[in-house]
Design a protein around this motif. Structure first.
Motif, short mmCIF file in Angstrom:
data_model
loop_
_atom_site.label_atom_id
_atom_site.label_comp_id
_atom_site.label_asym_id
_atom_site.label_seq_id
_atom_site.Cartn_x
_atom_site.Cartn_y
_atom_site.Cartn_z
N ALA A 65 86.51 -52.41 37.73
CA ALA A 65 86.05 -52.73 39.09
C ALA A 65 85.17 -51.61 39.64
O ALA A 65 84.16 -51.87 40.29
CB ALA A 65 87.25 -52.97 40.01
N GLY A 70 89.65 -55.33 42.52
CA GLY A 70 90.24 -54.46 41.51
C GLY A 70 91.37 -53.59 42.01
O GLY A 70 91.94 -52.80 41.26
N GLN A 123 91.12 -50.67 39.42
CA GLN A 123 90.85 -50.80 38.00
C GLN A 123 89.51 -50.16 37.66
O GLN A 123 88.55 -50.25 38.43
CB GLN A 123 90.82 -52.27 37.59
CG GLN A 123 92.12 -52.99 37.79
CD GLN A 123 91.97 -54.50 37.59
OE1 GLN A 123 90.89 -55.00 37.35
NE2 GLN A 123 93.08 -55.20 37.72
#
Length: 126
Positions: free
Chosen positions: A55, A122, A52
């Protein structure tokens, strides 16, 4: 021949260990940031693993702050070492430089692991 270690020798070894620790932390944080940037540069939609964006941003922030902390501690340590004994600056830091560097090293290490944790948390499979 005495088995006692002289105070100068002990301080020289502590100084060398402190510099090695600072260099290691800088390499850890810089390498982690490089790995994140490499991932971003080589990432494609066909990758089996995605991280992500939040993250990655968090991790790079943790790594950057950790590096900055170490660099600030190095600058303070240098200014303490370069100052003449007996000056107010030197007298103050004579008592606080080692505890400060210890706290910075622990904090920087914690920031490194926080950055790694942010990346791992993430990760999402595709």
């Amino acid at each position: 021949m005495s088995n006692e270690i002289s105070e100068d020798s002990r301080l020289e070894r502590a100084d060398a260990l402190g510099l090695a620790t600072a260099r290691t932390l800088i390499v850890l944080h810089s390498g982690a940031m490089l790995a994140m940037l490499t991932y971003i540069g080589g990432n494609s939609r066909e990758s089996a693993i995605a991280i992500q964006t939040e993250a990655i941003i968090s991790a790079i922030t943790y790594f950057s702050v950790g590096t900055a902390l170490v660099l600030i501690a190095l600058a303070l340590s240098y200014s303490y070492t370069a100052s003449a004994p007996g000056q107010k600056w030197s007298i103050f830091w004579a008592e606080w430089i080692i505890p400060l560097n210890l706290v910075v090293a622990i904090g920087s290490t914690a920031l490194f692991f926080s950055g790694v944790h942010a990346v791992v948390a993430g990760i999402e499979g595709r």
